[in-house]
Design a protein around this motif. Structure first.
Motif, PDB file in Angstrom:
ATOM      1  N   LYS A   1      -5.382 -22.136   1.293  1.00 19.27           N
ATOM      2  CA  LYS A   1      -6.607 -22.273   2.079  1.00 19.27           C
ATOM      3  C   LYS A   1      -6.243 -22.196   3.551  1.00 19.27           C
ATOM      4  CE  LYS A   1      -8.555 -25.557  -1.149  1.00 19.27           C
ATOM      5  NZ  LYS A   1      -8.934 -26.926  -1.405  1.00 19.27           N
TER       6      LYS A   1
ATOM      7  N   MET B   1      -7.397 -23.604   7.038  1.00 20.80           N
ATOM      8  CA  MET B   1      -8.188 -24.720   7.556  1.00 20.80           C
ATOM      9  C   MET B   1      -8.272 -24.637   9.076  1.00 20.80           C
ATOM     10  SD  MET B   1      -8.820 -26.576   4.781  1.00 20.80           S
ATOM     11  CE  MET B   1      -9.413 -28.052   5.572  1.00 20.80           C
TER      12      MET B   1
ATOM     13  N   ASN C   1     -10.379 -26.864  12.176  1.00 20.41           N
ATOM     14  CA  ASN C   1     -11.277 -27.979  12.522  1.00 20.41           C
ATOM     15  C   ASN C   1     -11.832 -28.669  11.280  1.00 20.41           C
ATOM     16  OD1 ASN C   1     -10.921 -27.732  15.260  1.00 20.41           O
ATOM     17  ND2 ASN C   1     -12.642 -26.359  15.533  1.00 20.41           N
ATOM     18  N   ASN C   2     -10.932 -28.954  10.349  1.00 16.37           N
ATOM     19  CA  ASN C   2     -11.269 -29.650   9.112  1.00 16.37           C
ATOM     20  C   ASN C   2     -12.253 -28.890   8.226  1.00 16.37           C
ATOM     21  OD1 ASN C   2      -9.589 -31.914   9.669  1.00 16.37           O
ATOM     22  ND2 ASN C   2     -11.157 -32.635  11.108  1.00 16.37           N
ATOM     23  N   GLN C   3     -12.341 -27.589   8.419  1.00 11.01           N
ATOM     24  CA  GLN C   3     -13.204 -26.737   7.595  1.00 11.01           C
ATOM     25  C   GLN C   3     -12.336 -25.703   6.883  1.00 11.01           C
ATOM     26  OE1 GLN C   3     -16.807 -26.200   7.641  1.00 11.01           O
ATOM     27  NE2 GLN C   3     -17.258 -27.951   8.926  1.00 11.01           N
TER      28      GLN C   3
ATOM     29  N   ILE D   1     -11.924 -22.114   6.040  1.00  5.67           N
ATOM     30  CA  ILE D   1     -12.514 -20.856   6.521  1.00  5.67           C
ATOM     31  C   ILE D   1     -12.111 -19.663   5.647  1.00  5.67           C
ATOM     32  CG2 ILE D   1     -12.830 -21.679   8.883  1.00  5.67           C
ATOM     33  CD1 ILE D   1     -10.332 -19.956   9.621  1.00  5.67           C
TER      34      ILE D   1
ATOM     35  N   ARG E   1     -14.718 -16.552   5.803  1.00  5.64           N
ATOM     36  CA  ARG E   1     -16.135 -16.820   6.076  1.00  5.64           C
ATOM     37  C   ARG E   1     -16.623 -15.992   7.265  1.00  5.64           C
ATOM     38  NH1 ARG E   1     -16.582 -23.174   6.708  1.00  5.64           N
ATOM     39  NH2 ARG E   1     -18.381 -22.470   7.905  1.00  5.64           N
TER      40      ARG E   1
ATOM     41  N   VAL F   1     -17.896 -17.754  10.828  1.00  6.97           N
ATOM     42  CA  VAL F   1     -17.001 -18.374  11.813  1.00  6.97           C
ATOM     43  C   VAL F   1     -16.280 -17.365  12.695  1.00  6.97           C
ATOM     44  CG1 VAL F   1     -16.625 -20.440  10.415  1.00  6.97           C
ATOM     45  CG2 VAL F   1     -15.023 -18.528  10.238  1.00  6.97           C
TER      46      VAL F   1
ATOM     47  N   LEU G   1     -17.380 -22.208  15.816  1.00  7.35           N
ATOM     48  CA  LEU G   1     -18.195 -23.007  14.899  1.00  7.35           C
ATOM     49  C   LEU G   1     -18.440 -24.374  15.521  1.00  7.35           C
ATOM     50  CD1 LEU G   1     -19.463 -23.127  12.016  1.00  7.35           C
ATOM     51  CD2 LEU G   1     -17.318 -24.173  11.278  1.00  7.35           C
ATOM     52  N   ASP G   2     -19.681 -24.795  15.501  1.00  6.96           N
ATOM     53  CA  ASP G   2     -20.056 -26.135  15.968  1.00  6.96           C
ATOM     54  C   ASP G   2     -19.530 -26.446  17.370  1.00  6.96           C
ATOM     55  OD1 ASP G   2     -21.320 -26.538  13.525  1.00  6.96           O
ATOM     56  OD2 ASP G   2     -19.563 -27.508  12.632  1.00  6.96           O
TER      57      ASP G   2
END
Length: 94
Positions: free
Chosen positions: A3, A5, A7-9, A11, A32, A35, A58-59
C-alpha cells in the motif's frame, strides 16, 4: 498487500507491483484519481527514459511531484509501463 500511504490515507494498493531499484511500481489503475494533480516536471533516467510526475493534494495537504511514472519507457524498462512509484512523504508498506 503493498500500500502507498500519504497523510494516513491509502492512495494506492495492489498485489501486482513490480520492484525496480527498491521502488514498488503500482499499476496506474491502483492509484486514486482524486489525490493526483498533473505536474510539468520531467526527469531523465539513462535506462528507463523520461519520467513524468504527479503531485498529491487532499484535504489542504500537498506534496509536489511525489509520484513518478514513465509514459513511454525504454525497452529495458518496459515492465514499468502504465505503473507509478512514490517518494518524498509517501510510504509504501506491506
Amino acid at each position: 498487500m503493498p500500500k502507498a500511504m500519504w497523510n494516513n490515507q491509502v492512495i494506492a494498493e495492489s498485489t501486482d507491483t513490480v520492484v525496480v531499484e527498491g521502488n514498488h511500481y503500482f499499476p496506474r489503475t491502483a492509484l486514486r484519481d482524486d489525490v493526483i494533480r498533473e505536474s510539468d516536471t520531467h526527469t531523465i533516467c539513462p535506462w528507463k527514459g523520461q519520467a513524468s510526475y504527479y503531485s498529491l493534494a487532499l484535504d489542504g495537504n500537498e506534496s509536489q511531484d511525489a509520484v513518478w511514472y514513465y509514459p513511454d519507457p525504454l525497452p529495458a524498462a518496459e515492465q514499468i509501463r502504465d505503473r507509478v512509484a512514490f517518494w518524498k512523504d509517501v510510504k509504501v508498506v506491506d
